[in-house]
Design a protein around this motif. Structure first.
Motif, PDB file in Angstrom:
ATOM      1  N   CYS A 151      12.409   0.089  11.234  1.00 28.42           N
ATOM      2  CA  CYS A 151      11.187   0.891  11.111  1.00 28.42           C
ATOM      3  C   CYS A 151      10.683   0.904   9.674  1.00 28.42           C
ATOM      4  O   CYS A 151       9.471   0.844   9.421  1.00 28.42           O
ATOM      5  N   ALA A 155       7.094  -0.371   8.439  1.00 27.12           N
ATOM      6  CA  ALA A 155       6.237   0.551   7.682  1.00 27.12           C
ATOM      7  C   ALA A 155       5.861  -0.048   6.327  1.00 27.12           C
ATOM      8  O   ALA A 155       4.716   0.093   5.869  1.00 27.12           O
ATOM      9  N   GLY A 159       2.227  -0.832   5.072  1.00 29.31           N
ATOM     10  CA  GLY A 159       1.807  -0.202   3.827  1.00 29.31           C
ATOM     11  C   GLY A 159       1.290  -1.206   2.816  1.00 29.31           C
ATOM     12  O   GLY A 159       0.296  -0.941   2.116  1.00 29.31           O
ATOM     13  N   PHE A 190      -1.750   6.676  11.509  1.00 27.12           N
ATOM     14  CA  PHE A 190      -0.576   6.401  10.669  1.00 27.12           C
ATOM     15  C   PHE A 190      -0.967   6.200   9.203  1.00 27.12           C
ATOM     16  O   PHE A 190      -0.355   6.761   8.302  1.00 27.12           O
ATOM     17  N   ALA A 259       5.890   8.134   5.851  1.00 26.43           N
ATOM     18  CA  ALA A 259       5.415   7.079   6.751  1.00 26.43           C
ATOM     19  C   ALA A 259       6.572   6.451   7.518  1.00 26.43           C
ATOM     20  O   ALA A 259       6.480   6.217   8.730  1.00 26.43           O
ATOM     21  N   HIS A 260       7.692   6.191   6.823  1.00 21.12           N
ATOM     22  CA  HIS A 260       8.879   5.658   7.509  1.00 21.12           C
ATOM     23  C   HIS A 260       9.336   6.617   8.610  1.00 21.12           C
ATOM     24  O   HIS A 260       9.666   6.194   9.723  1.00 21.12           O
ATOM     25  N   LEU A 263       7.059   6.613  11.764  1.00 19.61           N
ATOM     26  CA  LEU A 263       7.279   5.454  12.636  1.00 19.61           C
ATOM     27  C   LEU A 263       8.589   5.589  13.408  1.00 19.61           C
ATOM     28  O   LEU A 263       8.640   5.318  14.617  1.00 19.61           O
TER      29      LEU A 263
END
Length: 322
Positions: A151, A155, A159, A190, A259-260, A263
């Protein structure tokens, strides 16, 4: 009217199917429990990270990074989660329909060729390939073995594309797991990260039971409320942070971690929702098989009684004639 042999054959066939659906329901229930444990293990980290970010934003509202800045949308990526196998009710069909609606809406605004699809799950990958979408890799293995490292890699890839201007928006399509009987189909932004919406979203999850009936869920909710009232509230954390070197630098490290986590949370929610949907579908199939068996047994007994009565009448009629 079918013969006794045909009815008996149907009863044997339904019995065999019932054994399969009942076994699949128990397997799905066991897998759901493991998925709930995985979410429970992730929640303390999520709670602490959210608490820190909320405290930072309250302390300095002007702090911004490149990952939370809105800009004109020219190219979009959609990360969509499904299962690798079927027999889970409308779980996959609902996600695929939402994906099609979302892509159609963006193609009307941006034109064709400006939407990338990141499928996680074999079912959505096969459907997206069949529809001719711009697919970015096959990550079906994540569904069977959810790993944080994978993940994080995904991400980071998204990004980097967002930071370089290759993507202007990234959305997640998945089922949010609320309880064994409730999975909410969700479309979440996201990137860019809307911190206010993300930190204020609904965190309600029932991770204590694999029971799917409404009465059982309501009973568990009431008991949990009583238990929480008795336990009382925990002491708040100390929010007197000293930020070095500055707020923007710290947020530039924390927001990618957020963000990680988003996800990975979406992946765990989708996996738990899949097992819950399969458990409910197999329970429904087992109940339908039980009802069908009841009707077939009734029909068999009636036909058998009718055959016996007919034979008795033939015997009586023969004896009278003699």
């Amino acid at each position: 009217m079918p013969s006794l042999k045909e009815i008996k054959g149907r009863i044997a066939s339904v019995n065999s199917t019932r054994k399969i659906t009942s076994a699949m329901k128990m397997v799905a229930s066991s897998k759901l429990h493991h998925a709930q444990v995985a979410i429970q293990n992730m929640l303390p980290y999520e709670t602490m990270l959210e608490h820190i970010l909320k405290s930072f934003l309250a302390a300095e509202a002007e702090a911004q990074t490149i990952y939370d800045q809105e800009r004109p949308v020219k190219r979009v990526a959609i990360v969509v989660f499904s299962s690798n196998s079927s027999l889970c009710g409308g779980f996959n069909a609902n996600v695929i329909k939402l994906l099609q609606r979302t892509i159609d809406a963006y193609e009307q605004k941006l034109g064709k060729g400006n939407v990338e699809v990141y499928p996680i799950g074999r079912k959505v990958y096969e459907k997206a390939r069949k529809l001719g979408y711009d697919i970015q890799g096959d990550r079906a293995a994540l569904i069977d073995h959810p790993r944080v490292s994978d993940c994080i890699d995904l991400a980071m890839e998204l990004g980097e594309k967002f930071a370089n201007g290759q993507l202007d928006r990234v959305e997640l399509l998945y089922h949010h797991f609320k309880s064994a009987g409730s999975q909410v189909l969700t479309n979440k932004q996201f990137l860019p990260i809307d911190l206010e919406a993300e930190l204020g979203r609904d965190h309600e999850r029932d991770l204590t039971s694999t029971v799917a009936t409404e009465k059982a869920q309501e009973y568990l909710r009431k008991n949990r409320r009583k238990r929480e009232v008795k336990e009382g509230e925990t002491a708040p954390l100390n929010d007197n942070f000293i930020v070095e070197p500055d707020m923007n630098t710290v947020l530039s490290k924390l927001i990618p971690k957020m963000a990680h986590l988003m996800l990975y949370t979406a992946l765990l929610d989708s996996v738990a929702s899949e097992h819950a949907a399969r458990m409910v579908a197999m329970q429904t199939a087992t109940d339908n098989a039980d009802e069908l068996l009841r009707q077939l047994n009734l029909q068999y007994n009636k036909s058998r009684q009718q055959a016996i009565t007919s034979e008795l009448l033939d015997i009586v009629g023969g004896s009278v004639n003699n």
